[in-house]
Motif scaffolding. Structure first.
Motif: not given
Length: 297
Positions: A133-141, A165-170
């Protein structure tokens, strides 16, 4: 460097460049889907133990094993061999290169569509709940700041693309398997996207997309990714191994650890030797299957 060593080293460098260029090219479809407001900066994330707990290739291998792509004996034998070399510290570079080059040979004869569909299934079964979750939050920032975010991993591009794709990244850049008319040949394009090859992929993508690497960020858990981390203006160590943690502190880089204290301590002592061996061994084990007849047990 002796004359006899020079051609081999040059060849390794050429394979890294080819792997990086192939990975950057594979990100084209994904980047076309994004409309960033900050076109100069981007973020690059390693996958294994950085954005996901454990090795993604291991989770893929386990899912394929359940689908009878290869036997338990095949994968266990390869795992022991790789773990032994890594733990006792007498790993033969040529042996490692051969193991890496066969990392995707298990899919020879299968179609790209088939592997993509299976990877989607295996992500839901074994990977989704392992995202940090912490790394996912950094990517979302970074996404919230209008920046593009790519995964950069030695794992097959098929895995990386699903995770992104599942995480909504580029998008994602990963090891590219050669395929002809949608059917895998069992060979890699260049080499694994590992170490220097990741830096080559980022440089190729930055040149194509007009990125200023001094404004970009990179995240990884492994000292193997120092070429990637040192390429950008904002490197960050995530769940770092001992060598990367020491280097990051010496350089004043950000460090984030999302493991428990016990896990972090254990990882600092053994992750590079054992966990890396298992994930590398899985790749080697997968290659064994390609040497067998399709109906072998």
């Amino acid at each position: 460097m002796t004359p006899s060593e020079r051609p081999r080293r040059l060849n390794l460098q050429q394979r890294s460049v080819l792997a990086g260029e192939a990975a950057a090219a594979s990100a084209e479809v994904e980047t076309a889907l994004s409309t960033p407001s900050d076109t100069a900066a981007a973020a690059f994330f390693d996958v294994d133990n950085t954005i996901m707990q454990g090795a993604s290739i291991f989770h893929l291998a386990r899912g394929l094993h359940r689908r009878q792509f290869f036997t338990t004996r095949e994968i266990a034998s390869a795992a022991w061999k790789q773990a032994y070399f890594r733990v006792v510290g007498v790993e033969d570079p040529e042996h490692v290169a051969e193991a890496r080059s066969s990392a995707l040979s298990f899919i020879a004869g299968h179609t790209t569509t088939e592997l993509e569909e299976l990877t989607e299934e295996i992500f839901d079964e074994a990977m989704a709940h392992r995202i940090w979750p912490g790394t996912r939050a950094l990517a979302q920032l970074h996404l919230d700041e209008g920046q593009r975010v790519w995964l950069v991993t030695a794992a097959p591009i098929e895995i990386a693309a699903v995770i992104a794709r599942r995480l909504g990244l580029t998008g994602a850049m990963g090891t590219v398997a050669e395929h002809v008319d949608g059917v895998y040949t069992g060979r890699l394009v260049g080499d694994l996207l590992h170490g220097p090859a990741k830096a080559e992929a980022i440089k190729a993508l930055a040149a194509r997309e007009g990125l200023d690497l001094a404004l970009c960020s990179a995240y990884s858990d492994s000292s193997n990714d120092l070429p990637m981390l040192e390429l950008v203006g904002d490197p960050c160590a995530i769940n770092p191994d001992a060598r990367l943690r020491a280097h990051a502190r010496a350089q004043g880089w950000r460090v984030r650890d999302y493991r428990t204290g016990r896990k972090a301590a254990r990882a600092g002592l053994t992750a590079a030797a054992v966990a890396g061996a298992v994930s590398g061994a899985v790749a080697a084990g997968l290659g064994v299957r390609a040497a067998r007849r399709p109906n072998d047990a």
